[in-house]
Design a protein around this motif. Structure first.
Motif, PDB file in Angstrom:
ATOM      1  N   SER A   1     131.669  85.199 -32.628  1.00  0.00           N
ATOM      2  CA  SER A   1     131.373  83.658 -32.644  1.00  0.00           C
ATOM      3  C   SER A   1     132.067  82.835 -31.464  1.00  0.00           C
ATOM      4  CB  SER A   1     132.177  83.260 -33.887  1.00  0.00           C
ATOM      5  OG  SER A   1     131.869  83.824 -35.265  1.00  0.00           O
ATOM      6  N   ALA A   2     133.157  83.013 -30.790  1.00  0.00           N
ATOM      7  CA  ALA A   2     133.709  82.716 -29.794  1.00  0.00           C
ATOM      8  C   ALA A   2     132.813  82.625 -28.456  1.00  0.00           C
ATOM      9  CB  ALA A   2     134.999  82.989 -29.311  1.00  0.00           C
ATOM     10  N   LEU A   3     132.031  83.642 -28.359  1.00  0.00           N
ATOM     11  CA  LEU A   3     131.123  83.917 -27.540  1.00  0.00           C
ATOM     12  C   LEU A   3     129.913  82.963 -27.115  1.00  0.00           C
ATOM     13  CD1 LEU A   3     130.559  87.706 -27.124  1.00  0.00           C
ATOM     14  CD2 LEU A   3     132.138  86.085 -25.494  1.00  0.00           C
ATOM     15  N   LEU A   4     129.602  82.052 -28.380  1.00  0.00           N
ATOM     16  CA  LEU A   4     128.487  81.163 -28.608  1.00  0.00           C
ATOM     17  C   LEU A   4     128.882  79.972 -28.259  1.00  0.00           C
ATOM     18  CD1 LEU A   4     127.174  82.752 -31.883  1.00  0.00           C
ATOM     19  CD2 LEU A   4     126.313  83.293 -29.558  1.00  0.00           C
ATOM     20  N   VAL A   5     130.261  79.696 -28.124  1.00  0.00           N
ATOM     21  CA  VAL A   5     130.717  78.405 -27.754  1.00  0.00           C
ATOM     22  C   VAL A   5     130.978  78.072 -26.246  1.00  0.00           C
ATOM     23  CG1 VAL A   5     132.941  76.801 -27.946  1.00  0.00           C
ATOM     24  CG2 VAL A   5     132.381  78.310 -29.594  1.00  0.00           C
ATOM     25  N   ASP A   6     130.235  77.051 -25.942  1.00  0.00           N
ATOM     26  CA  ASP A   6     130.311  76.508 -24.456  1.00  0.00           C
ATOM     27  C   ASP A   6     131.461  75.576 -24.232  1.00  0.00           C
ATOM     28  OD1 ASP A   6     129.534  75.790 -21.964  1.00  0.00           O
ATOM     29  OD2 ASP A   6     127.572  74.793 -22.599  1.00  0.00           O
ATOM     30  N   CYS A   7     132.252  76.078 -23.383  1.00  0.00           N
ATOM     31  CA  CYS A   7     133.626  75.244 -23.216  1.00  0.00           C
ATOM     32  C   CYS A   7     133.297  74.184 -22.193  1.00  0.00           C
ATOM     33  CB  CYS A   7     134.613  76.357 -22.823  1.00  0.00           C
ATOM     34  SG  CYS A   7     135.011  77.273 -24.186  1.00  0.00           S
ATOM     35  N   SER A   8     131.885  74.272 -21.500  1.00  0.00           N
ATOM     36  CA  SER A   8     131.929  73.236 -20.632  1.00  0.00           C
ATOM     37  C   SER A   8     131.076  71.899 -21.053  1.00  0.00           C
ATOM     38  CB  SER A   8     130.882  73.724 -19.418  1.00  0.00           C
ATOM     39  OG  SER A   8     129.686  74.099 -20.076  1.00  0.00           O
ATOM     40  N   ARG A   9     130.915  72.352 -22.541  1.00  0.00           N
ATOM     41  CA  ARG A   9     130.148  71.125 -23.172  1.00  0.00           C
ATOM     42  C   ARG A   9     131.193  70.233 -24.027  1.00  0.00           C
ATOM     43  NH1 ARG A   9     125.781  72.553 -28.085  1.00  0.00           N
ATOM     44  NH2 ARG A   9     125.602  70.337 -29.042  1.00  0.00           N
ATOM     45  N   GLN A  10     130.901  69.046 -24.055  1.00  0.00           N
ATOM     46  CA  GLN A  10     131.684  68.006 -25.237  1.00  0.00           C
ATOM     47  C   GLN A  10     131.028  68.043 -26.425  1.00  0.00           C
ATOM     48  OE1 GLN A  10     134.821  67.224 -23.800  1.00  0.00           O
ATOM     49  NE2 GLN A  10     135.356  66.535 -25.944  1.00  0.00           N
ATOM     50  N   TYR A  11     131.493  68.581 -27.604  1.00  0.00           N
ATOM     51  CA  TYR A  11     130.615  68.744 -28.970  1.00  0.00           C
ATOM     52  C   TYR A  11     130.878  67.398 -29.456  1.00  0.00           C
ATOM     53  CZ  TYR A  11     129.818  73.673 -27.937  1.00  0.00           C
ATOM     54  OH  TYR A  11     129.462  74.891 -27.516  1.00  0.00           O
ATOM     55  N   GLU A  12     129.823  66.871 -30.196  1.00  0.00           N
ATOM     56  CA  GLU A  12     129.918  65.685 -30.881  1.00  0.00           C
ATOM     57  C   GLU A  12     129.908  65.538 -32.419  1.00  0.00           C
ATOM     58  OE1 GLU A  12     127.187  63.060 -29.060  1.00  0.00           O
ATOM     59  OE2 GLU A  12     127.630  63.206 -27.161  1.00  0.00           O
TER      60      GLU A  12
ATOM     61  N   SER B   1     146.538  69.081 -28.652  1.00  0.00           N
ATOM     62  CA  SER B   1     147.166  70.399 -28.367  1.00  0.00           C
ATOM     63  C   SER B   1     147.169  70.518 -26.957  1.00  0.00           C
ATOM     64  CB  SER B   1     146.358  71.538 -29.110  1.00  0.00           C
ATOM     65  OG  SER B   1     147.056  72.667 -28.931  1.00  0.00           O
ATOM     66  N   LYS B   2     148.181  71.365 -26.681  1.00  0.00           N
ATOM     67  CA  LYS B   2     148.468  71.665 -25.106  1.00  0.00           C
ATOM     68  C   LYS B   2     147.497  72.635 -24.577  1.00  0.00           C
ATOM     69  CE  LYS B   2     151.816  75.380 -26.122  1.00  0.00           C
ATOM     70  NZ  LYS B   2     153.268  75.781 -26.231  1.00  0.00           N
ATOM     71  N   PRO B   3     147.229  72.563 -23.171  1.00  0.00           N
ATOM     72  CA  PRO B   3     146.095  73.525 -22.674  1.00  0.00           C
ATOM     73  C   PRO B   3     146.156  74.731 -22.803  1.00  0.00           C
ATOM     74  CG  PRO B   3     146.866  71.708 -21.066  1.00  0.00           C
ATOM     75  CD  PRO B   3     147.667  71.504 -22.301  1.00  0.00           C
ATOM     76  N   GLU B   4     147.581  75.270 -22.873  1.00  0.00           N
ATOM     77  CA  GLU B   4     147.781  76.584 -23.015  1.00  0.00           C
ATOM     78  C   GLU B   4     146.807  77.303 -24.221  1.00  0.00           C
ATOM     79  OE1 GLU B   4     151.460  75.246 -21.255  1.00  0.00           O
ATOM     80  OE2 GLU B   4     149.826  74.507 -22.483  1.00  0.00           O
ATOM     81  N   ASN B   5     146.768  76.610 -25.198  1.00  0.00           N
ATOM     82  CA  ASN B   5     146.307  77.055 -26.818  1.00  0.00           C
ATOM     83  C   ASN B   5     144.689  77.297 -26.700  1.00  0.00           C
ATOM     84  OD1 ASN B   5     148.695  76.966 -28.363  1.00  0.00           O
ATOM     85  ND2 ASN B   5     148.407  74.947 -28.773  1.00  0.00           N
ATOM     86  N   PHE B   6     144.269  76.533 -25.451  1.00  0.00           N
ATOM     87  CA  PHE B   6     142.824  76.606 -25.261  1.00  0.00           C
ATOM     88  C   PHE B   6     142.458  77.711 -24.423  1.00  0.00           C
ATOM     89  CE2 PHE B   6     143.247  72.337 -26.533  1.00  0.00           C
ATOM     90  CZ  PHE B   6     142.202  72.080 -27.245  1.00  0.00           C
ATOM     91  N   ARG B   7     143.421  78.534 -24.092  1.00  0.00           N
ATOM     92  CA  ARG B   7     143.268  79.668 -23.165  1.00  0.00           C
ATOM     93  C   ARG B   7     143.417  80.983 -24.162  1.00  0.00           C
ATOM     94  NH1 ARG B   7     145.548  76.300 -19.038  1.00  0.00           N
ATOM     95  NH2 ARG B   7     147.546  76.924 -19.299  1.00  0.00           N
ATOM     96  N   ILE B   8     143.661  81.065 -25.504  1.00  0.00           N
ATOM     97  CA  ILE B   8     143.961  82.118 -26.239  1.00  0.00           C
ATOM     98  C   ILE B   8     142.787  82.786 -26.372  1.00  0.00           C
ATOM     99  CG2 ILE B   8     144.850  82.870 -28.505  1.00  0.00           C
ATOM    100  CD1 ILE B   8     146.688  80.515 -28.464  1.00  0.00           C
ATOM    101  N   PRO B   9     142.380  84.130 -26.258  1.00  0.00           N
ATOM    102  CA  PRO B   9     141.257  84.716 -26.543  1.00  0.00           C
ATOM    103  C   PRO B   9     140.705  84.284 -27.840  1.00  0.00           C
ATOM    104  CG  PRO B   9     142.615  86.092 -25.327  1.00  0.00           C
ATOM    105  CD  PRO B   9     143.523  84.996 -25.734  1.00  0.00           C
ATOM    106  N   ALA B  10     139.632  83.970 -27.861  1.00  0.00           N
ATOM    107  CA  ALA B  10     138.657  83.826 -28.950  1.00  0.00           C
ATOM    108  C   ALA B  10     139.095  82.382 -29.691  1.00  0.00           C
ATOM    109  CB  ALA B  10     138.631  84.747 -30.087  1.00  0.00           C
ATOM    110  N   PHE B  11     140.288  82.300 -30.022  1.00  0.00           N
ATOM    111  CA  PHE B  11     140.861  81.288 -30.895  1.00  0.00           C
ATOM    112  C   PHE B  11     140.658  79.882 -30.076  1.00  0.00           C
ATOM    113  CE2 PHE B  11     144.679  78.289 -31.250  1.00  0.00           C
ATOM    114  CZ  PHE B  11     144.444  78.059 -32.715  1.00  0.00           C
ATOM    115  N   GLY B  12     141.036  79.909 -28.437  1.00  0.00           N
ATOM    116  CA  GLY B  12     140.670  79.018 -27.925  1.00  0.00           C
ATOM    117  C   GLY B  12     139.283  78.091 -27.790  1.00  0.00           C
ATOM    118  N   LYS B  13     138.409  79.104 -27.864  1.00  0.00           N
ATOM    119  CA  LYS B  13     136.904  78.464 -28.022  1.00  0.00           C
ATOM    120  C   LYS B  13     136.737  77.943 -29.172  1.00  0.00           C
ATOM    121  CE  LYS B  13     134.531  81.139 -24.123  1.00  0.00           C
ATOM    122  NZ  LYS B  13     133.358  81.967 -23.872  1.00  0.00           N
TER     123      LYS B  13
END
Length: 243
Positions: free
Chosen positions: A22-33, A100-112
Protein backbone atom coordinates in the motif's frame (compact mmCIF):
# COMPACT_ATOMS: atom_id res chain seq x y z
CA UNK A 1 2.81 -24.17 20.27
CA UNK A 2 4.68 -24.29 16.98
CA UNK A 3 1.37 -24.02 15.14
CA UNK A 4 0.44 -20.92 17.13
CA UNK A 5 3.85 -19.36 16.53
CA UNK A 6 3.51 -20.07 12.83
CA UNK A 7 0.06 -18.46 12.73
CA UNK A 8 1.36 -15.35 14.50
CA UNK A 9 4.32 -15.05 12.12
CA UNK A 10 2.03 -15.53 9.14
CA UNK A 11 -0.34 -12.82 10.37
CA UNK A 12 2.42 -10.26 10.89
CA UNK A 13 4.00 -11.17 7.58
CA UNK A 14 0.73 -10.61 5.75
CA UNK A 15 0.09 -7.36 7.61
CA UNK A 16 3.56 -6.01 6.89
CA UNK A 17 3.19 -7.06 3.26
CA UNK A 18 -0.12 -5.21 3.00
CA UNK A 19 1.40 -2.09 4.56
CA UNK A 20 4.44 -2.22 2.30
CA UNK A 21 2.47 -2.73 -0.92
CA UNK A 22 0.00 0.00 0.00
CA UNK A 23 2.86 2.37 0.80
CA UNK A 24 4.34 1.84 -2.66
CA UNK A 25 1.21 3.43 -4.13
CA UNK A 26 1.74 6.68 -2.23
CA UNK A 27 3.45 9.54 -4.07
CA UNK A 28 5.36 11.55 -1.46
CA UNK A 29 6.00 14.35 -3.95
CA UNK A 30 2.26 14.96 -4.15
CA UNK A 31 0.24 17.05 -1.73
CA UNK A 32 -2.99 15.12 -1.24
CA UNK A 33 -6.14 17.17 -0.84
CA UNK A 34 -8.58 14.59 0.51
CA UNK A 35 -8.84 11.87 3.11
CA UNK A 36 -8.35 8.22 2.10
CA UNK A 37 -10.72 5.82 3.87
CA UNK A 38 -8.59 2.87 2.80
CA UNK A 39 -5.36 4.19 4.31
CA UNK A 40 -7.18 5.39 7.43
CA UNK A 41 -8.66 1.94 8.01
CA UNK A 42 -5.32 0.30 7.25
CA UNK A 43 -3.56 2.50 9.79
CA UNK A 44 -6.21 1.85 12.44
CA UNK A 45 -6.18 -1.90 11.84
CA UNK A 46 -2.38 -2.09 12.06
CA UNK A 47 -2.43 0.00 15.24
CA UNK A 48 -5.14 -2.12 16.87
CA UNK A 49 -3.25 -5.32 16.02
CA UNK A 50 -0.02 -3.90 17.42
CA UNK A 51 -1.61 -2.86 20.70
CA UNK A 52 -3.35 -6.19 21.06
CA UNK A 53 -0.04 -7.97 20.63
CA UNK A 54 1.66 -5.60 23.10
CA UNK A 55 -1.23 -6.08 25.57
CA UNK A 56 -2.17 -2.41 25.74
CA UNK A 57 -5.57 -1.39 27.10
CA UNK A 58 -7.14 2.04 26.86
CA UNK A 59 -9.02 3.60 29.79
CA UNK A 60 -11.00 6.69 28.76
CA UNK A 61 -12.54 9.42 30.84
CA UNK A 62 -14.63 12.39 29.74
CA UNK A 63 -15.38 11.05 26.27
CA UNK A 64 -18.77 12.75 26.42
CA UNK A 65 -17.04 16.15 26.36
CA UNK A 66 -15.87 15.63 22.78
CA UNK A 67 -17.75 17.50 20.05
CA UNK A 68 -19.84 14.98 18.14
CA UNK A 69 -19.12 16.71 14.84
CA UNK A 70 -17.16 19.61 13.42
CA UNK A 71 -13.46 20.36 13.42
CA UNK A 72 -11.30 21.06 16.46
CA UNK A 73 -7.71 21.34 17.62
CA UNK A 74 -6.67 18.52 19.97
CA UNK A 75 -3.87 19.32 22.43
CA UNK A 76 -2.26 16.86 24.81
CA UNK A 77 0.87 16.19 26.84
CA UNK A 78 3.52 13.95 25.28
CA UNK A 79 5.24 11.05 27.08
CA UNK A 80 5.89 8.34 24.50
CA UNK A 81 6.05 7.50 20.81
CA UNK A 82 2.89 5.49 21.46
CA UNK A 83 0.85 8.61 22.33
CA UNK A 84 -0.37 9.46 18.81
CA UNK A 85 -1.04 5.79 17.96
CA UNK A 86 -3.34 5.42 20.95
CA UNK A 87 -5.06 8.72 20.21
CA UNK A 88 -5.90 8.05 16.59
CA UNK A 89 -7.02 4.54 17.50
CA UNK A 90 -9.59 5.64 20.09
CA UNK A 91 -10.77 8.28 17.60
CA UNK A 92 -10.78 5.77 14.76
CA UNK A 93 -14.13 7.00 13.44
CA UNK A 94 -12.79 10.54 13.08
CA UNK A 95 -10.29 12.16 10.72
CA UNK A 96 -7.24 12.79 12.93
CA UNK A 97 -4.23 14.56 11.40
CA UNK A 98 -1.06 15.02 13.41
CA UNK A 99 1.62 17.65 13.15
CA UNK A 100 4.71 15.48 13.40
CA UNK A 101 8.49 15.63 13.18
CA UNK A 102 10.19 14.79 9.83
CA UNK A 103 11.79 11.61 11.21
CA UNK A 104 8.38 9.92 11.42
CA UNK A 105 7.88 10.38 7.68
CA UNK A 106 11.06 8.42 7.01
CA UNK A 107 9.86 5.25 8.80
CA UNK A 108 9.46 2.48 6.16
CA UNK A 109 5.84 2.08 4.95
CA UNK A 110 4.44 3.98 7.95
CA UNK A 111 5.91 7.29 6.78
CA UNK A 112 4.22 7.06 3.40
CA UNK A 113 0.90 6.09 4.92
CA UNK A 114 0.79 9.09 7.24
CA UNK A 115 1.81 11.30 4.30
CA UNK A 116 -1.20 9.95 2.38
CA UNK A 117 -3.37 10.80 5.38
CA UNK A 118 -2.04 14.37 5.16
CA UNK A 119 -0.09 14.43 8.39
CA UNK A 120 1.97 17.61 8.55
CA UNK A 121 5.73 17.77 8.90
CA UNK A 122 7.16 20.38 11.24
CA UNK A 123 10.86 21.11 11.51
CA UNK A 124 11.26 22.70 14.92
CA UNK A 125 14.72 24.01 14.00
CA UNK A 126 13.38 26.16 11.16
CA UNK A 127 11.10 29.14 11.78
CA UNK A 128 10.00 29.18 8.13
CA UNK A 129 8.93 25.53 7.96
CA UNK A 130 7.29 25.74 11.37
CA UNK A 131 5.17 28.66 10.17
CA UNK A 132 4.22 26.70 7.05
CA UNK A 133 3.17 23.71 9.18
CA UNK A 134 0.91 25.94 11.26
CA UNK A 135 -0.54 27.45 8.10
CA UNK A 136 -1.33 23.97 6.78
CA UNK A 137 -2.86 23.00 10.11
CA UNK A 138 -5.10 26.06 10.07
CA UNK A 139 -6.24 25.25 6.53
CA UNK A 140 -7.11 21.68 7.53
CA UNK A 141 -9.10 22.87 10.53
CA UNK A 142 -11.27 24.87 8.14
CA UNK A 143 -12.30 21.62 6.45
CA UNK A 144 -15.41 19.82 7.76
CA UNK A 145 -15.00 17.34 10.63
CA UNK A 146 -11.20 17.43 10.80
CA UNK A 147 -9.14 17.01 13.96
CA UNK A 148 -5.65 18.48 13.96
CA UNK A 149 -3.63 17.10 16.87
CA UNK A 150 -0.51 18.66 18.33
CA UNK A 151 1.72 18.46 21.39
CA UNK A 152 2.23 22.00 22.75
CA UNK A 153 5.32 20.86 24.68
CA UNK A 154 7.04 20.44 21.32
CA UNK A 155 8.77 17.20 22.28
CA UNK A 156 8.41 14.16 24.52
CA UNK A 157 8.96 14.59 28.23
CA UNK A 158 11.50 11.94 29.21
CA UNK A 159 10.82 12.49 32.92
CA UNK A 160 6.99 12.51 32.62
CA UNK A 161 7.01 16.05 34.02
CA UNK A 162 4.92 18.47 31.98
CA UNK A 163 7.17 20.71 29.87
CA UNK A 164 6.37 24.38 29.15
CA UNK A 165 3.80 24.90 26.39
CA UNK A 166 4.44 26.80 23.16
CA UNK A 167 1.54 29.22 22.70
CA UNK A 168 2.03 29.58 18.95
CA UNK A 169 0.33 26.22 18.20
CA UNK A 170 -2.92 27.58 19.59
CA UNK A 171 -3.07 30.25 16.86
CA UNK A 172 -4.37 27.54 14.53
CA UNK A 173 -7.61 27.28 16.50
CA UNK A 174 -7.92 31.03 16.76
CA UNK A 175 -7.45 31.61 13.03
CA UNK A 176 -9.67 28.69 12.03
CA UNK A 177 -12.32 29.68 14.61
CA UNK A 178 -12.68 26.17 16.02
CA UNK A 179 -12.78 24.82 19.60
CA UNK A 180 -9.83 23.28 21.40
CA UNK A 181 -10.17 19.86 23.04
CA UNK A 182 -7.76 19.44 25.96
CA UNK A 183 -6.68 15.90 26.76
CA UNK A 184 -4.10 14.28 29.05
CA UNK A 185 -2.44 10.92 28.54
CA UNK A 186 -0.46 8.71 30.88
CA UNK A 187 0.68 5.12 30.85
CA UNK A 188 2.16 4.97 27.35
CA UNK A 189 5.60 5.35 28.91
CA UNK A 190 5.22 1.87 30.47
CA UNK A 191 4.46 -0.01 27.24
CA UNK A 192 8.04 -0.62 26.19
CA UNK A 193 9.01 -2.17 29.53
CA UNK A 194 5.80 -4.19 29.97
CA UNK A 195 5.20 -5.62 26.50
CA UNK A 196 4.36 -8.30 25.68
CA UNK A 197 4.35 -10.07 29.04
CA UNK A 198 2.41 -7.58 31.15
CA UNK A 199 -0.64 -5.49 30.38
CA UNK A 200 -0.15 -1.74 30.04
CA UNK A 201 -3.11 0.51 30.79
CA UNK A 202 -3.13 3.84 29.03
CA UNK A 203 -5.35 6.50 30.61
CA UNK A 204 -6.81 9.21 28.40
CA UNK A 205 -8.69 12.05 30.03
CA UNK A 206 -10.72 14.35 27.79
CA UNK A 207 -10.65 17.27 30.21
CA UNK A 208 -12.67 19.93 28.45
CA UNK A 209 -13.62 21.49 25.14
CA UNK A 210 -12.79 25.20 25.09
CA UNK A 211 -15.43 26.89 22.93
CA UNK A 212 -14.47 28.86 19.83
CA UNK A 213 -16.32 31.87 21.28
CA UNK A 214 -14.09 31.91 24.38
CA UNK A 215 -10.99 31.52 22.20
CA UNK A 216 -12.02 34.48 20.03
CA UNK A 217 -12.57 36.67 23.10
CA UNK A 218 -9.23 35.89 24.77
CA UNK A 219 -5.56 36.13 23.89
CA UNK A 220 -3.60 33.15 22.59
CA UNK A 221 -1.36 33.11 25.66
CA UNK A 222 -4.45 32.91 27.88
CA UNK A 223 -5.72 29.96 25.85
CA UNK A 224 -2.32 28.29 26.17
CA UNK A 225 -2.24 28.88 29.93
CA UNK A 226 -5.74 27.44 30.36
CA UNK A 227 -4.90 24.26 28.43
CA UNK A 228 -1.59 23.81 30.25
CA UNK A 229 -3.27 24.29 33.63
CA UNK A 230 -5.98 21.76 32.69
CA UNK A 231 -3.47 19.08 31.74
CA UNK A 232 -1.24 19.71 34.74
CA UNK A 233 -4.21 19.39 37.11
CA UNK A 234 -5.34 16.18 35.40
CA UNK A 235 -1.91 14.58 35.69
CA UNK A 236 -1.42 15.71 39.30
CA UNK A 237 -4.85 14.34 40.24
CA UNK A 238 -3.85 10.95 38.86
CA UNK A 239 -0.36 10.89 40.34
CA UNK A 240 0.26 8.60 43.35
CA UNK A 241 0.65 10.44 46.68
CA UNK A 242 4.21 11.30 47.69
CA UNK A 243 5.68 9.10 50.40
Amino acid sequence: MLLLLGAVLLFWGLLWGMLSISALLVDCSRQYESESRYYRRLLNFATAATFRFLRVRAVQEGREKLPQSGSFLLVCNHRSKFDPLMTWLILAHRKVIYISKPENFRIPAFGKIIHRLRFIQIDRTSIGTSAEALRQGTALLKEPDTIVAVYPEGTRSLTNELLPFHAVVFTMAKHAKVPVVVMSIRGTETIRQNAPWRTSRVHLDFIETIPAEWIAANKTRELCARAESDIRASLEKAAPPAE
